[in-house]
Enzyme design. Structure first.
Site, short mmCIF file in Angstrom:
data_model
loop_
_atom_site.label_atom_id
_atom_site.label_comp_id
_atom_site.label_asym_id
_atom_site.label_seq_id
_atom_site.Cartn_x
_atom_site.Cartn_y
_atom_site.Cartn_z
N ASP A 12 -40.11 11.05 55.74
CA ASP A 12 -38.76 10.55 56.07
C ASP A 12 -38.46 10.41 57.57
O ASP A 12 -37.37 10.81 58.02
CB ASP A 12 -37.71 11.46 55.42
CG ASP A 12 -37.75 11.47 53.90
OD1 ASP A 12 -38.62 10.80 53.32
OD2 ASP A 12 -36.92 12.17 53.29
N ASP A 50 -36.81 7.96 52.25
CA ASP A 50 -35.60 8.27 51.47
C ASP A 50 -34.89 6.93 51.25
O ASP A 50 -34.68 6.17 52.21
CB ASP A 50 -34.74 9.23 52.33
CG ASP A 50 -33.92 10.20 51.52
OD1 ASP A 50 -34.40 10.69 50.47
OD2 ASP A 50 -32.77 10.48 51.94
N HIS A 52 -31.83 5.38 49.04
CA HIS A 52 -30.73 5.59 48.08
C HIS A 52 -29.90 4.32 47.84
O HIS A 52 -29.59 3.59 48.79
CB HIS A 52 -29.77 6.64 48.64
CG HIS A 52 -30.37 7.98 48.88
ND1 HIS A 52 -31.11 8.66 47.94
CD2 HIS A 52 -30.33 8.80 49.98
CE1 HIS A 52 -31.50 9.83 48.45
NE2 HIS A 52 -31.05 9.94 49.68
N HIS A 56 -25.08 6.44 45.38
CA HIS A 56 -25.89 7.63 45.07
C HIS A 56 -25.03 8.88 44.94
O HIS A 56 -24.12 9.11 45.74
CB HIS A 56 -26.96 7.85 46.16
CG HIS A 56 -28.05 8.74 45.71
ND1 HIS A 56 -28.20 10.03 46.16
CD2 HIS A 56 -29.04 8.53 44.82
CE1 HIS A 56 -29.25 10.57 45.57
NE2 HIS A 56 -29.79 9.69 44.75
N HIS A 85 -26.43 8.11 53.67
CA HIS A 85 -27.59 7.93 54.55
C HIS A 85 -28.69 7.16 53.80
O HIS A 85 -28.74 7.18 52.58
CB HIS A 85 -28.14 9.29 55.02
CG HIS A 85 -28.65 10.11 53.88
ND1 HIS A 85 -27.83 10.87 53.08
CD2 HIS A 85 -29.90 10.28 53.37
CE1 HIS A 85 -28.54 11.45 52.14
NE2 HIS A 85 -29.81 11.11 52.28
N LYS A 110 -38.20 7.36 47.46
CA LYS A 110 -37.65 8.41 46.58
C LYS A 110 -36.15 8.45 46.72
O LYS A 110 -35.60 8.03 47.75
CB LYS A 110 -38.27 9.76 46.92
CG LYS A 110 -38.00 10.19 48.36
CD LYS A 110 -38.75 11.44 48.73
CE LYS A 110 -38.46 11.84 50.16
NZ LYS A 110 -37.04 12.18 50.38
N CYS A 155 -36.55 17.98 52.82
CA CYS A 155 -37.61 17.17 52.20
C CYS A 155 -39.02 17.68 52.49
O CYS A 155 -39.89 17.62 51.62
CB CYS A 155 -37.43 15.71 52.58
SG CYS A 155 -35.94 15.03 51.80
C1 VGL Z 1 -33.23 14.71 53.44
C2 VGL Z 1 -31.10 15.42 53.00
C3 VGL Z 1 -30.86 14.32 52.20
C4 VGL Z 1 -34.52 14.95 54.14
C5 VGL Z 1 -33.02 13.60 52.64
O1 VGL Z 1 -35.28 13.99 54.38
O2 VGL Z 1 -34.79 16.12 54.46
N1 VGL Z 1 -32.27 15.62 53.59
N2 VGL Z 1 -31.84 13.40 52.05
ZN ZN Z 2 -31.36 11.59 51.03
#
Ligand code: VGL
Ligand code: ZN
Length: 201
Positions: A12, A50, A52, A56, A85, A110, A155
């Site tokens: 990510d 990531d 979404h 979401h 995000h 994901k 993550c």
């Molecule tokens: C993440 C919070 C929400 C991450 C992703 O990549 O750690 N944290 N979505």
């Molecule tokens: Zn996320």
């Protein structure tokens, strides 16, 4: 060069998790040069993204009256409600422009189902719905993983614990990760990773 049984999994490194982004991780962009260098050492390289939909269920804005960073109870368990995000197709969801994405063999997305979040690169937050990454790595003969990226305590940690649980040998290079550290989440994540047999280096 690492053998083909080893993969680098880069978690990510997207604009929204870097300074100026919607869910910025302090110093998130500081790891990029090191990650790019590390990619040259591995023959198997995977990036996660990531990804979404705007509706979401992990977004606080989709829960009227809920504050960002509060906890909600979902059918699959407690879920932190985040600022919106990494919305599919937005600049925030794009990889940081400094990240070398050309060397990646696979980009795994994901968190694309509205009803469930997915911190881990292996399973959604019900810890059972697979992303397909396990099959990809096993069918390529990979048994050892090195994880880097954002965020250490969400993550990266969820991915590391799941990978260890699946039987991969797992090392997290903490110097090539940065954390959100929400209410002690970094300490808890480090403990969970160590307890699962993950090597923190
Ligand atoms: C993440 C919070 C929400 C991450 C992703 O990549 O750690 N944290 N979505
Ligand atoms: Zn996320």
């Amino acid at each position: 060069m690492r053998p083909e049984t080893e993969a680098l999994v880069v978690i990510d490194i997207q604009n929204d998790f870097c300074p100026g982004g919607a869910l910025a991780v302090a110093g998130g962009d500081e790891i990029i040069a090191g990650v790019n260098a590390l990619m040259k050492d591995f023959q198997v390289r995977v990036l996660t993204q990531d990804w979404h939909p705007a509706d979401h269920s992990s977004f606080a804005a989709n829960h009227p009256g809920a504050a960002p960073f509060s906890l909600a109870q979902m059918p699959y368990g407690p879920q932190v409600l985040w600022p919106a995000h990494c919305v599919q197709g937005t600049d925030g969801a794009a990889f940081h422009p400094g990240l070398a994405t050309d060397p990646a063999d696979l980009i795994i997305r994901k968190g694309f189902r509205s009803a469930i979040d997915s911190y881990s690169a292996f399973f959604e937050n019900d810890r059972t719905t697979p992303t397909g990454l396990e099959g990809y790595l096993r069918s390529r003969g990979v048994s050892q993983l090195t994880l880097v990226g954002l965020a250490t305590d969400f993550c990266v940690a969820y991915s590391a614990v799941d990978a260890a649980r699946l039987g991969f040998g797992v090392t997290v290079l903490e110097g090539a990760c940065r954390a959100i550290d929400l209410d002690g989440s970094l300490a808890a994540a480090r403990q969970a990773m160590s307890g699962a047999g993950v090597t923190l280096a």
